[in-house]
Motif scaffolding. Structure first.
Motif, PDB file in Angstrom:
ATOM      1  N   SER A 164      42.350  41.366  44.896  1.00  9.17           N
ATOM      2  CA  SER A 164      42.232  40.947  43.506  1.00  9.17           C
ATOM      3  C   SER A 164      43.622  40.898  42.879  1.00  9.17           C
ATOM      4  O   SER A 164      44.482  41.721  43.197  1.00  9.17           O
ATOM      5  CB  SER A 164      41.347  41.924  42.712  1.00  9.17           C
ATOM      6  OG  SER A 164      40.055  41.987  43.247  1.00  9.17           O
ATOM      7  N   TYR A 166      45.742  39.966  38.979  1.00  6.88           N
ATOM      8  CA  TYR A 166      45.650  39.679  37.545  1.00  6.88           C
ATOM      9  C   TYR A 166      46.823  38.794  37.164  1.00  6.88           C
ATOM     10  O   TYR A 166      47.985  39.142  37.403  1.00  6.88           O
ATOM     11  CB  TYR A 166      45.667  40.966  36.725  1.00  6.88           C
ATOM     12  CG  TYR A 166      45.572  40.738  35.238  1.00  6.88           C
ATOM     13  CD1 TYR A 166      44.386  40.301  34.657  1.00  6.88           C
ATOM     14  CD2 TYR A 166      46.675  40.949  34.421  1.00  6.88           C
ATOM     15  CE1 TYR A 166      44.298  40.095  33.285  1.00  6.88           C
ATOM     16  CE2 TYR A 166      46.597  40.742  33.050  1.00  6.88           C
ATOM     17  CZ  TYR A 166      45.404  40.317  32.483  1.00  6.88           C
ATOM     18  OH  TYR A 166      45.320  40.094  31.123  1.00  6.88           O
ATOM     19  N   THR A 168      48.743  36.468  34.150  1.00 13.22           N
ATOM     20  CA  THR A 168      48.903  36.207  32.721  1.00 13.22           C
ATOM     21  C   THR A 168      49.460  34.799  32.506  1.00 13.22           C
ATOM     22  O   THR A 168      49.939  34.154  33.433  1.00 13.22           O
ATOM     23  CB  THR A 168      49.844  37.240  32.081  1.00 13.22           C
ATOM     24  OG1 THR A 168      51.125  37.168  32.716  1.00 13.22           O
ATOM     25  CG2 THR A 168      49.290  38.645  32.259  1.00 13.22           C
ATOM     26  N   LEU A 188      41.573  37.949  35.468  1.00 18.43           N
ATOM     27  CA  LEU A 188      41.467  38.779  36.657  1.00 18.43           C
ATOM     28  C   LEU A 188      40.703  38.001  37.719  1.00 18.43           C
ATOM     29  O   LEU A 188      39.548  37.623  37.522  1.00 18.43           O
ATOM     30  CB  LEU A 188      40.739  40.088  36.334  1.00 18.43           C
ATOM     31  CG  LEU A 188      40.434  41.010  37.512  1.00 18.43           C
ATOM     32  CD1 LEU A 188      41.725  41.490  38.164  1.00 18.43           C
ATOM     33  CD2 LEU A 188      39.577  42.193  37.077  1.00 18.43           C
TER      34      LEU A 188
END
Length: 203
Positions: A164, A166, A168, A188
């Motif tokens: 996984s 994340y 921005t 995410l």
């Protein structure tokens, strides 16, 4: 000497090693370990910690077992604060050293000597993100449905099994190359999105 005192001595001798191993687990991205592996690692740390400790204290332990004096039959443990602080400092140094060894790939020396090709990190997932990815790295994450997400890498999972990330300042990139900004601070992307590849791009 009572069995309880002997057991306490053994516990006090092993405790620094278990503390060091626990701190390494907190600070470093390690591969999965069995309980037996953890015990062996803790015992090894205990040996190294006390071997180093003895060099500075000439073989004296951080505690003394005082035998009973009549009419009492109880043993007494006398602690030495300065020695305990020294033992704690050595334990902390070994823990930090172990974490740095893993996170900074201490196997590079053994690679130079042609003794191994393995790194000290958990997997190639950690190798790439820790070695190649920079702060606010521009990434393009290709998903299983053919779309991709473009943005700045902020976080990634410890384990490749989770895979996984994340991102921005993110935008969708469709199959035709059209860029659609994603409102909000970021997105995410979990393993349920079927990540196919992650491209590390020039800023």
């Amino acid at each position: 000497m009572p069995t309880s005192i002997v057991a306490l001595e053994i516990l006090l001798i092993l405790l620094p090693g278990f503390a060091a191993a626990y701190l390494v687990q907190l600070l470093a991205l390690r591969g999965s370990q069995t309980d037996f592996d953890k015990v062996i690692e803790a015992c090894l740390y205990s040996f190294l910690i006390y071997a180093t400790y003895v060099l500075f204290t000439h073989g004296t332990l951080p505690f003394d077992v005082i035998p009973p004096k009549a009419p009492s039959t109880d043993y007494f443990i006398q602690w030495h604060r300065a020695r305990l602080l020294g033992l704690a400092a050595i334990t902390f140094c070994f823990a930090v050293g172990g974490a740095v060894y893993v996170n900074r790939d201490g196997n590079w020396l053994f690679q130079k000597l042609k003794l191994t090709e393995r790194t000290a990190r958990r997997s190639i997932w950690n190798d790439i993100f820790q070695r190649e990815a920079k702060k606010n790295q521009v990434v393009q994450v290709e998903l299983g449905d053919g779309r991709s997400i473009l943005g700045l890498l902020s976080y990634y999972s410890d384990a490749s099994e989770d895979c996984s990330v994340y991102v921005t300042q993110a935008s969708w990139v469709d199959k035709d190359g059209n860029v659609i900004p994603i409102p909000g601070p970021g997105i995410l992307i979990t393993k349920n999105a079927s990540i196919q590849s992650i491209s590390l791009l020039d800023n």
